[in-house]
Design an enzyme around this catalytic site. Structure first.
Site, PDB file in Angstrom:
ATOM      1  N   HIS A  49     -99.739 110.215  65.915  1.00 32.08           N
ATOM      2  CA  HIS A  49     -98.782 111.084  66.716  1.00 32.08           C
ATOM      3  C   HIS A  49     -97.742 110.435  67.062  1.00 32.08           C
ATOM      4  CE1 HIS A  49    -102.565 114.103  66.069  1.00 32.08           C
ATOM      5  NE2 HIS A  49    -103.380 112.590  66.892  1.00 32.08           N
ATOM      6  N   SER A 103     -70.424 101.096  60.451  1.00 32.44           N
ATOM      7  CA  SER A 103     -69.767 102.521  60.481  1.00 32.44           C
ATOM      8  C   SER A 103     -68.031 102.502  60.688  1.00 32.44           C
ATOM      9  CB  SER A 103     -70.080 103.204  61.519  1.00 32.44           C
ATOM     10  OG  SER A 103     -69.266 104.265  61.240  1.00 32.44           O
ATOM     11  N   LYS A 108     -72.175  99.772  65.005  1.00 27.73           N
ATOM     12  CA  LYS A 108     -73.171 100.562  64.626  1.00 27.73           C
ATOM     13  C   LYS A 108     -73.352  99.668  63.698  1.00 27.73           C
ATOM     14  CE  LYS A 108     -74.743 103.973  64.159  1.00 27.73           C
ATOM     15  NZ  LYS A 108     -74.377 104.911  63.513  1.00 27.73           N
ATOM     16  N   GLU A 149     -82.805 103.450  54.184  1.00 28.61           N
ATOM     17  CA  GLU A 149     -82.206 105.646  53.620  1.00 28.61           C
ATOM     18  C   GLU A 149     -82.330 105.729  52.732  1.00 28.61           C
ATOM     19  OE1 GLU A 149     -80.472 106.016  58.656  1.00 28.61           O
ATOM     20  OE2 GLU A 149     -78.649 105.919  56.869  1.00 28.61           O
TER      21      GLU A 149
END
Length: 467
Positions: free
Chosen positions: A157, A278, A284, A291
């Site tokens: 979970h 970024s 970043k 992704e």
């Protein structure tokens, strides 16, 4: 508008819009080598059974090899006016060698020709994909082997559950990838049968030798029903399904890498070569490989659904709808081939933050089950032991401490069977080491698992090479 080889029955030229819609050369040209190989085998067989002369066969084979050489050298461009790769090759052959080129299509239809081409093309792609996924699996195993004793929290979970090792966690994915390779091998075996000789759907009146054609092309057998031979695309759906499962597994690992590389987890850092930045935020470091893999998984799933939907209402035998199979399976294969090398590099270069993983494992009461197990060794029924352990966890939460730091008197206030030896059960390394059973997270169990999976992977690779 180019003259079509089938237009003898027609009194009007094909409308330009229809020709554009009908043409598949823009995407099926990638099967040129398979098409030429199939035609060489067909011509060789026709000569063997006396339908062609040896001179005609030699002219056809020589012409086809010349066409392939010119395509690969770049001296022969694909003619956009051709309907498909089959017609392009045949028209070019006839232009080069004359009358013998017109005889190549004897005892054959584009229906069995395209089915043969697609199976041959897929066989080559499956070999490449097997090698790539095998390399990824080898990489995952190598990283796991380096971390058989690196303790981390296991999750259910998405909540800290029990202590495991990073090696144990990664080996779960190694097992998934091995199953993916096995599925591809099974699909490849079913795909490696020859439809050539089925013609349009009802074979031919010529005395062809289908077994000879199949042997020349490296197929294991011929398809037993001529209608099935041209109408079947199970092997396309099956490969798309196997690759969808593989991408699903890769997407799950992508999600975990994304979580692990976040500041909130900080379990790993992705190498600079496999991350991006970024355009506005200088600090970043984005996990774009993971992704993009997660995103491209949806693309592969979509093609699988498209293939199934295309097939579900098709009457036997061949229908032009089947032209839609190629762009779908081509893109599935291209997507997987694009993703796997970058993903493999990302996994190989991960900077694993071992201390942070251990800190997380120690901070979430992941040893609470071991406390219950300890009580069971003292004769306490498990349900009661579970309740005692839960009560002690609650005490720790209220007092801002952890189980392994509790004084013995606190333990004994909850259960008088608890003794000094409880601390040996609560040590995080001991929690992991005690689970030394097949499939467990103990370092020794993970080492044994690595050896077993490596052996299974080697067998799959050998089998794939034999095909």
């Amino acid at each position: 508008m180019a003259k079509m080889m089938w237009d003898g029955r027609f009194q009007k030229a094909t409308a330009a819009d229809v020709a554009k819609m009908n043409s598949s050369l823009g995407f099926d040209q990638r099967m040129y080598a398979a098409d030429i190989a199939g035609s060489i085998a067909h011509a060789t067989m026709l000569a063997a059974v006396g339908v062609l002369t040896d001179t005609e066969r030699d002219a056809i084979v020589g012409g086809l090899r010349g066409i392939q050489a010119d395509i690969e050298s770049g001296t022969l461009a694909f003619d956009n006016g051709a309907e498909d790769i089959h017609m392009f090759v045949e028209e070019e052959l006839t232009a080069r060698i004359g009358e013998p080129g017109k005889k190549l299509h004897t005892a054959r239809s584009r229906n069995d020709q395209v089915a043969t081409d697609l199976r041959l093309w897929m066989r080559g792609e499956l070999a490449t994909l097997t090698a790539m996924i095998g390399e990824l699996t080898t990489t995952v195993i190598a990283v796991a082997e380096a971390h058989t004793s690196t303790v981390m929290p296991g999750y259910t979970h998405l909540q800290r559950a029990q202590p495991i090792t990073f090696g144990h966690h990664l080996m779960a994915y190694a097992h998934m990838f091995v199953r993916d390779l096995a599925r591809l091998a099974d699909a490849g075996a079913r795909a490696n049968v020859s439809p050539l000789g089925a013609a349009a759907l009802a074979t031919t009146t010529y005395p062809i030798d289908r077994a000879m054609s199949a042997e020349l092309l490296g197929f294991d057998a011929v398809m037993g029903n001529s209608i099935d031979a041209v109408a079947d695309r199970d092997y396309v759906v099956e490969v798309a399904a196997a690759l969808s499962l593989f991408m699903m597994h890769l997407s799950r690992l992508s999600e975990e890498v994304i979580l692990w590389s976040s500041a909130e987890f900080a379990f790993v850092e992705i190498d600079d070569a496999y991350a991006t930045g970024s355009s506005i935020m200088p600090q970043k470091k984005n996990p774009d490989v993971a992704e993009l893999t997660r995103g491209k998984t949806s693309r592969v799933f979509g093609h699988l659904l498209g293939l199934l939907t295309m097939m579900k209402n098709l009457p036997l035998a061949y229908n032009k709808d089947l032209q839609e199979d190629k762009e779908a399976i081509f893109d599935v294969v291209d997507t997987v081939r694009l993703v796997v090398p970058a993903f493999t590099g990302m996994i190989a270069t991960l900077d694993v933050r071992e201390e942070r993983m251990r800190e997380a494992a120690a901070g979430g009461f992941t040893n609470a089950t071991n406390l219950a197990d300890y009580l069971v060794t003292k004769g306490v029924p498990f349900r009661e032991a579970h309740a005692h352990s839960g009560a002690l966890v609650h005490y720790c939460i209220e007092h801002g401490t952890v189980l392994e730091d509790l004084p013995l008197e606190v333990f004994q206030a909850e259960s008088d069977v608890i003794e000094d030896d409880v601390y040996g059960f609560l040590d995080i390394d001991a929690c992991v080491a005690r689970r030394n059973i097949p499939g467990g997270p103990a370092p020794a169990a993970v080492v044994a698992d690595i050896a077993a999976v490596r052996s299974e992977l080697a067998t799959l690779r050998i089998s794939a090479g034999a095909q």
